[in-house]
Write a protein that holds these residues in place. Structure first.
Motif, PDB file in Angstrom:
ATOM      1  N   LEU A  79       0.828  -1.206   0.000  1.00 17.25           N
ATOM      2  CA  LEU A  79       0.000   0.000   0.000  1.00 17.25           C
ATOM      3  C   LEU A  79       0.865   1.260   0.000  1.00 17.25           C
ATOM      4  CD1 LEU A  79      -2.795  -1.079   2.492  1.00 17.25           C
ATOM      5  CD2 LEU A  79      -2.930  -0.950  -0.006  1.00 17.25           C
ATOM      6  N   HIS A  80       2.012   1.197   0.685  1.00 17.20           N
ATOM      7  CA  HIS A  80       2.945   2.337   0.633  1.00 17.20           C
ATOM      8  C   HIS A  80       3.432   2.556  -0.783  1.00 17.20           C
ATOM      9  CE1 HIS A  80       6.605   4.608   0.714  1.00 17.20           C
ATOM     10  NE2 HIS A  80       7.350   3.524   0.526  1.00 17.20           N
ATOM     11  N   TRP A  81       3.899   1.494  -1.434  1.00 15.77           N
ATOM     12  CA  TRP A  81       4.421   1.669  -2.789  1.00 15.77           C
ATOM     13  C   TRP A  81       3.330   2.098  -3.759  1.00 15.77           C
ATOM     14  CZ3 TRP A  81       7.992  -3.266  -2.926  1.00 15.77           C
ATOM     15  CH2 TRP A  81       9.209  -2.949  -2.325  1.00 15.77           C
ATOM     16  N   LEU A  82       2.126   1.576  -3.583  1.00 18.70           N
ATOM     17  CA  LEU A  82       1.021   1.967  -4.465  1.00 18.70           C
ATOM     18  C   LEU A  82       0.748   3.465  -4.348  1.00 18.70           C
ATOM     19  CD1 LEU A  82      -1.282   1.152  -6.389  1.00 18.70           C
ATOM     20  CD2 LEU A  82      -2.691   0.702  -4.366  1.00 18.70           C
ATOM     21  N   THR A  83       0.671   3.968  -3.126  1.00 21.00           N
ATOM     22  CA  THR A  83       0.396   5.398  -2.934  1.00 21.00           C
ATOM     23  C   THR A  83       1.616   6.250  -3.292  1.00 21.00           C
ATOM     24  OG1 THR A  83       0.871   5.038  -0.581  1.00 21.00           O
ATOM     25  CG2 THR A  83      -1.439   5.116  -1.239  1.00 21.00           C
ATOM     26  N   PHE A  84       2.825   5.715  -3.067  1.00 24.34           N
ATOM     27  CA  PHE A  84       4.036   6.462  -3.425  1.00 24.34           C
ATOM     28  C   PHE A  84       4.095   6.702  -4.930  1.00 24.34           C
ATOM     29  CE2 PHE A  84       8.629   6.072  -4.666  1.00 24.34           C
ATOM     30  CZ  PHE A  84       9.034   7.317  -4.213  1.00 24.34           C
ATOM     31  N   TYR A  85       3.910   5.637  -5.706  1.00 27.02           N
ATOM     32  CA  TYR A  85       3.968   5.821  -7.155  1.00 27.02           C
ATOM     33  C   TYR A  85       2.718   6.531  -7.675  1.00 27.02           C
ATOM     34  CZ  TYR A  85       8.209   3.135  -7.308  1.00 27.02           C
ATOM     35  OH  TYR A  85       9.507   2.735  -7.117  1.00 27.02           O
ATOM     36  N   GLY A  86       1.607   6.387  -6.960  1.00 26.70           N
ATOM     37  CA  GLY A  86       0.435   7.184  -7.304  1.00 26.70           C
ATOM     38  C   GLY A  86       0.729   8.666  -7.145  1.00 26.70           C
ATOM     39  N   ALA A  87       1.423   9.029  -6.058  1.00 24.99           N
ATOM     40  CA  ALA A  87       1.786  10.430  -5.834  1.00 24.99           C
ATOM     41  C   ALA A  87       2.703  10.940  -6.939  1.00 24.99           C
ATOM     42  CB  ALA A  87       2.459  10.585  -4.473  1.00 24.99           C
ATOM     43  N   ILE A  88       3.641  10.093  -7.378  1.00 27.78           N
ATOM     44  CA  ILE A  88       4.563  10.493  -8.443  1.00 27.78           C
ATOM     45  C   ILE A  88       3.803  10.700  -9.754  1.00 27.78           C
ATOM     46  CG2 ILE A  88       6.450   9.674  -9.916  1.00 27.78           C
ATOM     47  CD1 ILE A  88       7.615   8.342  -7.398  1.00 27.78           C
ATOM     48  N   LYS A  89       2.871   9.789 -10.057  1.00 31.34           N
ATOM     49  CA  LYS A  89       2.104   9.922 -11.292  1.00 31.34           C
ATOM     50  C   LYS A  89       1.204  11.162 -11.251  1.00 31.34           C
ATOM     51  CE  LYS A  89       3.594   5.995 -13.067  1.00 31.34           C
ATOM     52  NZ  LYS A  89       4.448   5.933 -14.272  1.00 31.34           N
ATOM     53  N   LEU A  90       0.693  11.507 -10.053  1.00 31.33           N
ATOM     54  CA  LEU A  90      -0.205  12.653  -9.915  1.00 31.33           C
ATOM     55  C   LEU A  90       0.541  13.978  -9.794  1.00 31.33           C
ATOM     56  CD1 LEU A  90      -2.757  11.051  -7.430  1.00 31.33           C
ATOM     57  CD2 LEU A  90      -3.224  11.714  -9.794  1.00 31.33           C
ATOM     58  N   SER A  91       1.846  13.942  -9.521  1.00 26.72           N
ATOM     59  CA  SER A  91       2.635  15.170  -9.408  1.00 26.72           C
ATOM     60  C   SER A  91       3.912  14.992 -10.222  1.00 26.72           C
ATOM     61  CB  SER A  91       2.927  15.488  -7.939  1.00 26.72           C
ATOM     62  OG  SER A  91       3.536  14.382  -7.272  1.00 26.72           O
ATOM     63  N   ASN A  92       5.023  14.761  -9.551  1.00 27.63           N
ATOM     64  CA  ASN A  92       6.261  14.398 -10.234  1.00 27.63           C
ATOM     65  C   ASN A  92       7.184  13.685  -9.252  1.00 27.63           C
ATOM     66  OD1 ASN A  92       7.614  16.384  -8.701  1.00 27.63           O
ATOM     67  ND2 ASN A  92       7.465  17.913 -10.326  1.00 27.63           N
ATOM     68  N   ALA A  93       8.344  13.272  -9.720  1.00 30.93           N
ATOM     69  CA  ALA A  93       9.246  12.471  -8.891  1.00 30.93           C
ATOM     70  C   ALA A  93       9.735  13.248  -7.680  1.00 30.93           C
ATOM     71  CB  ALA A  93      10.436  12.000  -9.739  1.00 30.93           C
ATOM     72  N   SER A  94      10.033  14.525  -7.842  1.00 30.17           N
ATOM     73  CA  SER A  94      10.549  15.333  -6.734  1.00 30.17           C
ATOM     74  C   SER A  94       9.514  15.475  -5.622  1.00 30.17           C
ATOM     75  CB  SER A  94      10.952  16.724  -7.242  1.00 30.17           C
ATOM     76  OG  SER A  94      11.947  16.643  -8.231  1.00 30.17           O
ATOM     77  N   VAL A  95       8.280  15.767  -5.980  1.00 30.21           N
ATOM     78  CA  VAL A  95       7.217  15.962  -4.992  1.00 30.21           C
ATOM     79  C   VAL A  95       6.896  14.642  -4.292  1.00 30.21           C
ATOM     80  CG1 VAL A  95       4.789  16.573  -4.672  1.00 30.21           C
ATOM     81  CG2 VAL A  95       6.238  17.949  -6.186  1.00 30.21           C
ATOM     82  N   GLY A  96       6.749  13.574  -5.066  1.00 27.49           N
ATOM     83  CA  GLY A  96       6.417  12.280  -4.470  1.00 27.49           C
ATOM     84  C   GLY A  96       7.458  11.824  -3.471  1.00 27.49           C
ATOM     85  N   ALA A  97       8.744  12.006  -3.798  1.00 22.77           N
ATOM     86  CA  ALA A  97       9.807  11.594  -2.890  1.00 22.77           C
ATOM     87  C   ALA A  97       9.858  12.467  -1.646  1.00 22.77           C
ATOM     88  CB  ALA A  97      11.151  11.644  -3.617  1.00 22.77           C
ATOM     89  N   THR A  98       9.617  13.769  -1.802  1.00 24.84           N
ATOM     90  CA  THR A  98       9.676  14.682  -0.661  1.00 24.84           C
ATOM     91  C   THR A  98       8.591  14.389   0.365  1.00 24.84           C
ATOM     92  OG1 THR A  98      10.620  16.413  -2.065  1.00 24.84           O
ATOM     93  CG2 THR A  98       9.643  17.121   0.004  1.00 24.84           C
TER      94      THR A  98
END
Length: 315
Positions: A79-98
């Motif tokens: 569930l962490h990875w699903l939401t993490f990559y969801g965040a990246i797809k919905l924003s970008n790599a920098s925002v999702g990682a931060t």
């Protein structure tokens, strides 16, 4: 001077963080949606581990209750990875990682209870010190990326939960066996979740029946083996000699690596403001301050951490 176990653990966790810095970049470059991306990532690692005889020996030696405890943690990892990559797809790599830096304050709150150790006000204050940085990050992104930040915050909660529970159980099994159980359970959980996700959260869903193309397949192999299998197992080894909170503060460096890589490879600096980078600087400051003001604590005896057999261990 011989290297202490604690110092070695910090070097191990920072090696993990460097490899994890590439995960956001690879997640952005892979064209698959969040669900199939994570599903393939976990499945590839599980298949690779299934080829190792020590993993099967570890499974046979494990009690059913402990196996179920690790499987539950694996569901949280998925569930962490699903939401993490969801965040990246919905924003970008920098925002999702931060956004993962928020896990620091969540870990300060939940680790004492889940890992059976004393609550630390100092750790909570250090976690709270990250919040102004996160606020600046939120204000420094385009409005259309705000949903990605919300999903990334949920991902940070899952990080706090599974890292604290892994800390509680880390002494009880071989790291590769634990990795196989957790990611195997996570793969199964996502398989069961796939039919429901289009109704629950369409932005994270995607078909598991479509084979990735050659470009995505090569990136998935790099993501799964170099950036997942190696650091996941190594982080479990490191957790034997450091707290989940200390590990999570080190993981806050992941956005720094991800942002630098995103600048070099994806040119994301064009999408983000100076305010965003000021927020990242505050987050980095909390990471630097922690080892300077924290004194090493002796590792707790496994019985003090709580065992699955005695406590039920239901991360």
């Amino acid at each position: 001077m011989p290297m202490t176990d604690t110092r070695k653990a910090f070097l191990q966790i920072h090696a993990c963080v460097l490899l994890w810095g590439f995960t956001a970049i690879l997640g952005k470059l892979i064209t698959l949606a969040a669900l199939p991306l994570v599903w393939w990532r976990m499945l590839i690692v599980v298949v690779a581990l299934a080829l190792l005889p020590p993993v099967w020996r570890g499974l046979r030696a494990m009690s059913p209750r402990l196996l179920l405890a690790y499987a539950g943690i694996g569901v949280l990892v998925s569930l962490h990875w699903l939401t993490f990559y969801g965040a990246i797809k919905l924003s970008n790599a920098s925002v999702g990682a931060t956004c993962i830096a928020l896990a620091t304050v969540f870990t300060a709150l939940v680790e004492p209870r889940l890992a059976h150790r004393r609550f630390s006000r100092r750790e909570l204050l250090l976690g709270i010190a990250v919040l102004p940085g996160v606020a600046l990050v939120v204000g420094g992104v385009p409005h259309g990326m705000r949903l990605g930040i919300a999903v990334g915050t949920v991902s940070a909660v899952f990080v706090a939960l599974f890292s604290s529970l892994n800390k509680r159980l880390v002494e009880h099994a071989d790291p590769l066996t634990v990795t196989a159980i957790e990611l195997g359970a996570g793969t199964l959980a996502l398989t069961l979740l796939a039919p429901l996700l289009p109704r629950l959260f369409p932005a994270l869903s995607g078909s598991l029946l479509v084979l990735p193309g050659l470009h995505d397949a090569l990136l998935l192999l790099a993501l799964s083996l170099a950036c997942t299998l190696l650091p996941f197992a190594l982080s479990l080894v490191a957790l034997r000699h450091m707290s989940a909170f200390a590990a999570q503060l080190a993981v806050n460096l992941e956005p720094v690596y991800a942002i630098v890589l995103a600048m070099l490879l994806l040119h994301e600096q064009r999408q983000l403001s100076v305010q965003f980078y000021a927020g990242v600087a505050i987050i980095l400051g909390a990471v630097v301050v922690h080892p300077l003001i924290s004194r090493p604590r002796p590792l707790q005896h496994p019985e003090m951490l709580g065992t699955a057999e005695a406590k039920g261990a239901a991360e």
